[in-house]
Scaffold this motif. Structure first.
Motif, short mmCIF file in Angstrom:
data_model
loop_
_atom_site.label_atom_id
_atom_site.label_comp_id
_atom_site.label_asym_id
_atom_site.label_seq_id
_atom_site.Cartn_x
_atom_site.Cartn_y
_atom_site.Cartn_z
N ILE A 194 15.79 32.28 33.17
CA ILE A 194 16.67 31.82 32.10
C ILE A 194 16.50 30.32 31.97
O ILE A 194 16.70 29.57 32.94
N GLY A 195 16.13 29.86 30.79
CA GLY A 195 15.86 28.45 30.58
C GLY A 195 17.10 27.59 30.59
O GLY A 195 18.24 28.07 30.53
N ALA A 196 16.88 26.28 30.64
CA ALA A 196 17.98 25.31 30.68
C ALA A 196 18.89 25.46 29.47
O ALA A 196 18.43 25.63 28.34
N ARG A 197 20.19 25.45 29.76
CA ARG A 197 21.25 25.45 28.74
C ARG A 197 21.24 26.69 27.85
O ARG A 197 21.85 26.72 26.78
N PRO B 97 18.97 24.88 34.62
CA PRO B 97 20.04 23.87 34.61
C PRO B 97 20.98 24.04 33.43
O PRO B 97 20.54 24.14 32.28
N GLY B 98 22.26 24.11 33.72
CA GLY B 98 23.26 24.20 32.67
C GLY B 98 23.32 25.53 31.94
O GLY B 98 24.11 25.70 31.01
N ALA B 99 22.52 26.50 32.33
CA ALA B 99 22.55 27.81 31.67
C ALA B 99 23.83 28.56 32.05
O ALA B 99 24.39 28.35 33.13
N LYS B 100 24.28 29.44 31.16
CA LYS B 100 25.52 30.17 31.39
C LYS B 100 25.30 31.67 31.27
O LYS B 100 24.77 32.16 30.28
#
Length: 463
Positions: free
Chosen positions: A358-361, A343-346
């Protein structure tokens, strides 16, 4: 009222020589799904509880491929090709099981709609023994004409046999039929082969049924419902029609497209409301997209799941196993395969993420690569929540980057990085003062030498 039982018989024994292909005709795809699988799906959607597939050319390949698309479908082989009625009778054992309705379709008509089949079945429910599906065209030449009297179908007249009055008929035979299950075997067995080709034609049951005092009617459908595929040009035409239908359905279901004609869907693409798709996007099979997603232009997505509010592209490629959580972003010129983006990762620029979590944010810098393949096996990369991966980093799997960790730009990471740690994985920088001009001079001298040699060779060649 008891629900009427139905058997659908799909004729798929043709060789399809005009396709000029080693692949059996009915296995050529429209929207990523074999032609015959479209037909099987429409039959199921129209309430057919039993399916029978009549195969011939490439029988084993056709049967094995279509088995995955129609569980419980029985297969029958037409050893000799002696006409359409003969092909239907190849499924004699299935017909003999006893059904209220028998639908006869062709495996190369992928645009048939369940609603059209349901209308034909309704004709049987209303008392007809045979329902012939037909279409209207202002260019009927070459098609069999449906000759009606008093609301009933009295004959199917081939173009070459039409009288002048019949030739003016614009209601034409589409080939697909619905037959009263209680009478189907008797009607089919009464079909003879006293014709120039010595074949058993399914269309003959119209006059056979009428001779027995039975009611025969025609059901009108749009031409595309009965469009048969015989060559690659017609395959492309069917693809275009299918895409046009699906784009309209998507738009009506709340999906925005700025240039719908440039967006291509697969047969199973699922997209939520208020999702916006920019021009030149291609969806392969197995894509599920949530609400309020933005898919930017020139992206290719296959086998991926994209949650609400995520953003993809432009120029992104999501391969099978890509799983974007809510609010995640995969930007321009990025490729993701078999990886979860939290969630929210880029993952914004020029990056490859494969076999990874890939973890959150977390933020993945430009040019980052998960080195997941060693030439023999693939390993995973784990990146924790709110980690920062600097640009141009290579993460050599198997490796784990902890939550909140920071990887310096240009690093090659070969060992695990703990939570909240700072990792440098690059060689020490060396500075040689005053050496730049000397290096440039050396390169310029080499360039001049090569140019002089080239000029000399040219002069020698021209005398």
């Amino acid at each position: 009222m008891r629900e009427r039982s139905c058997l659908s018989i799909i004729l798929a024994a043709g060789e399809g020589t005009r396709m000029k292909s080693d692949l059996p005709k009915v296995l050529h795809p429209v929207a990523g799904l074999p032609l015959a699988a479209h037909v099987l799906g429409a039959a199921r959607a129209a309430g057919s509880g039993a399916l029978a597939l009549v195969v011939g050319h490439g029988a084993e390949t056709v049967s094995e491929t279509l088995k995955t698309h129609a569980a419980g479908c029985r297969t029958f082989v037409q050893a000799e090709r002696l006409g359409t009625a003969h092909a239907v009778l190849a499924a004699r054992d299935a017909i003999a099981d006893g059904f209220d309705d028998i639908l006869v379709m062709f495996g190369d008509t992928p645009l048939i709609e369940a609603e059209a089949l349901a209308e034909a079945r309704q004709g049987l429910a209303d008392g007809a023994a045979v329902v012939v599906m037909g279409f209207r065209t202002d260019k009927p030449a070459g098609y069999g004409r449906l000759v009606e009297q008093g609301g009933e179908l009295v004959a199917i007249r081939e173009d070459r046999d039409c009288s002048a009055a019949e030739r003016a008929i614009t209601f034409c035979n589409g080939g697909l039929m619905a037959i009263d299950g209680a009478r189907a075997l008797a009607l089919l067995e009464a079909v003879g082969n006293d014709n120039a080709k010595g074949e058993y034609y399914l269309t003959d049951i119209v006059e056979i049924a009428r001779a027995q005092g039975l009611r025969v009617v025609a059901a009108e459908v749009a031409f595309e419902n009965v469009l048969g595929i015989n060559n690659r040009a017609e395959l492309a035409e069917a693809e275009a029609i299918w895409q046009t239908r699906r784009r309209r359905r998507m738009l009506l279901d709340g999906v925005s497209m700025t240039a719908p004609e440039t967006v291509f869907f697969a047969h199973d693409t699922a997209i939520g409301r208020d999702t916006a798709i920019e021009p030149h996007v291609v969806f392969g099979p197995g894509v599920q997209i949530g609400d309020r997603v933005r898919v930017r232009g020139f992206s290719h997505i296959e086998g991926a799941t994209i949650a609400d509010g995520a953003e993809v592209g432009p120029f992104a490629r999501l391969r099978p196993g890509a799983d974007l959580a809510e609010g995640a972003k995969v930007g321009n010129f990025c490729e993701v395969k078999a990886a979860e983006i939290g969630p929210g990762a880029k993952v914004n620029h020029l990056t490859y993420i494969g076999d990874a979590t890939i973890g959150a944010r977390a933020n993945i810098g430009a040019g980052t690569i998960t080195c997941n393949y060693n030439g023999f096996t693939k390993d995973r990369t784990e990146i924790g929540a709110e980690a920062f991966i600097g640009s141009n980093s290579s993460l050599v799997a198997p490796v784990s980057i902890g939550a909140g960790a920071y990887v310096a730009s240009g690093s090659v990471i070969v060992a695990d990085v703990p939570d909240d740690a700072l990792a440098f994985g690059r060689a020490p920088q060396t500075v040689k003062e005053g050496r730049a001009s000397k290096l440039k001079a050396r390169y310029q001298a080499e360039k001049d030498r090569r140019a002089a040699e080239k000029a000399a060779r040219n002069q020698a060649a021209t005398g």
